[in-house]
Write a protein that holds these residues in place. Sequence first.
Motif, short mmCIF file in Angstrom:
data_model
loop_
_atom_site.label_atom_id
_atom_site.label_comp_id
_atom_site.label_asym_id
_atom_site.label_seq_id
_atom_site.Cartn_x
_atom_site.Cartn_y
_atom_site.Cartn_z
N THR A 133 0.83 -1.20 0.00
CA THR A 133 0.00 0.00 0.00
C THR A 133 0.87 1.26 0.00
N PRO A 134 0.80 2.11 -1.04
CA PRO A 134 1.67 3.30 -1.08
C PRO A 134 1.53 4.22 0.13
N SER A 135 0.31 4.36 0.67
CA SER A 135 0.14 5.27 1.81
C SER A 135 0.81 4.76 3.08
N ASN A 136 1.26 3.51 3.08
CA ASN A 136 2.06 3.04 4.22
C ASN A 136 3.35 3.84 4.36
N SER A 137 3.71 4.55 3.31
CA SER A 137 4.91 5.39 3.37
C SER A 137 4.80 6.44 4.47
N PHE A 138 3.57 6.82 4.82
CA PHE A 138 3.36 7.80 5.88
C PHE A 138 3.27 7.15 7.26
N ALA A 139 3.31 5.83 7.31
CA ALA A 139 3.13 5.13 8.59
C ALA A 139 4.29 4.19 8.89
N TRP A 140 5.45 4.42 8.26
CA TRP A 140 6.53 3.45 8.42
C TRP A 140 7.02 3.34 9.86
N LYS A 141 6.98 4.44 10.60
CA LYS A 141 7.42 4.36 12.00
C LYS A 141 6.49 3.45 12.80
N ARG A 142 5.19 3.62 12.58
CA ARG A 142 4.24 2.81 13.35
C ARG A 142 4.28 1.35 12.90
N ILE A 143 4.45 1.12 11.60
CA ILE A 143 4.56 -0.26 11.11
C ILE A 143 5.76 -0.95 11.74
N ALA A 144 6.88 -0.24 11.79
CA ALA A 144 8.09 -0.83 12.38
C ALA A 144 7.93 -1.04 13.89
N THR A 145 7.10 -0.22 14.53
CA THR A 145 6.83 -0.42 15.95
C THR A 145 5.90 -1.60 16.16
N CYS A 146 4.91 -1.71 15.29
CA CYS A 146 3.96 -2.83 15.39
C CYS A 146 4.65 -4.16 15.16
N TRP A 147 5.50 -4.21 14.12
CA TRP A 147 6.23 -5.44 13.79
C TRP A 147 7.73 -5.13 13.82
N PRO A 148 8.38 -5.28 14.94
CA PRO A 148 9.81 -4.97 15.00
C PRO A 148 10.66 -5.80 14.03
N ASP A 149 10.13 -6.93 13.56
CA ASP A 149 10.88 -7.76 12.62
C ASP A 149 10.46 -7.52 11.17
N ALA A 150 9.71 -6.45 10.92
CA ALA A 150 9.26 -6.16 9.55
C ALA A 150 10.44 -5.94 8.63
N ARG A 151 10.25 -6.31 7.35
CA ARG A 151 11.27 -6.08 6.33
C ARG A 151 10.71 -5.09 5.31
N PHE A 152 11.58 -4.22 4.80
CA PHE A 152 11.13 -3.14 3.92
C PHE A 152 11.84 -3.20 2.57
N VAL A 153 11.02 -3.09 1.53
CA VAL A 153 11.52 -2.96 0.16
C VAL A 153 11.07 -1.59 -0.34
N PHE A 154 12.01 -0.80 -0.83
CA PHE A 154 11.71 0.55 -1.33
C PHE A 154 11.73 0.52 -2.85
N LEU A 155 10.64 0.96 -3.44
CA LEU A 155 10.52 0.98 -4.89
C LEU A 155 10.47 2.44 -5.35
N LEU A 156 11.50 2.85 -6.07
CA LEU A 156 11.60 4.23 -6.55
C LEU A 156 11.32 4.29 -8.04
#
Length: 285
Positions: A133-156
């Motif tokens: 979801t592109p709008s997750n870009s505005f919630a990355w801090k909370r996503i990382a807090t919710c799932w400390p083991d989350a992995r991120f792929v950045f698509l530019l």
Amino acid sequence: MGWKSKVNVALEEATGYRFKKMTSQEPPPPPAPEIRPPADPGADRLLTAPIFVLSPPRSGSTLLRVLLNSHSQLHAPHEMHIRRLTVNLTTDPVQQAMEALGHNQSDIEHILWDRMLHRELVRSGKPFIVDKTPSNSFAWKRIATCWPDARFVFLLRHPASVARSWHEGDPDERPMEEAVRHTLRFMRAVEDARKAFDGLTLTYENLTGSPEETLRRVCDFLDVPWEPSMLSYGDHEHGGFVKGIGDWKDKIRTGSVQSGRPLPRPDEVPHDLLPISEAWGYVNR
């Protein structure tokens, strides 16, 4: 006694009620709940190492989604918009009950987010979930807090191409000047997240120009084997292509990776997009 007081006395004698002037001052809103990681990850989270693709809109995230969803170990559903799933503790007793369990509002929302994504994952029969979801870009801090083991792929993607594509989606309602302002907000948020995490950065241009090489990098990053069938995403089921939860245009419906548009010339890049274009390596100044 003034006439207003007389009316109030008469009203109270007749009905038991009185008029009372409402104050213009409203009570201050309650403080926002603390955003915190799971107190008991084993009990509070069902997902393990969820994957989030952070990108501006019109950057090829739906293409990346269906390519990843074509892998036997990756489930990439349509845009989930989980950050908009909220709960409301409407009474004092329910607040008291949740506090007794050690939960505040954001804790419960995180449990809800995790449960919704986990349900999708279980239904797929695969071990890992990808949310793009592109709008997750505005919630990355909370996503990382919710799932400390989350992995991120950045698509530019080239910022000018992003803005142009978003403008072309509805030229009358999205003039180019507004498209630049709108998409730049996403780009800045993605760049902030890139600086915060050791994720994997991809580009739309490489994804469309060298899809196998790009997907091999993704597989290495996610520690899953490369599967050639990923390139033939039209041979797999991905759900409908629906406006509002992903790309729905003819290009994505072809079932194969299509070439991207030519890159804009440096003199075609709007001035406001020059700094982010330089940061992403598309422009040298």
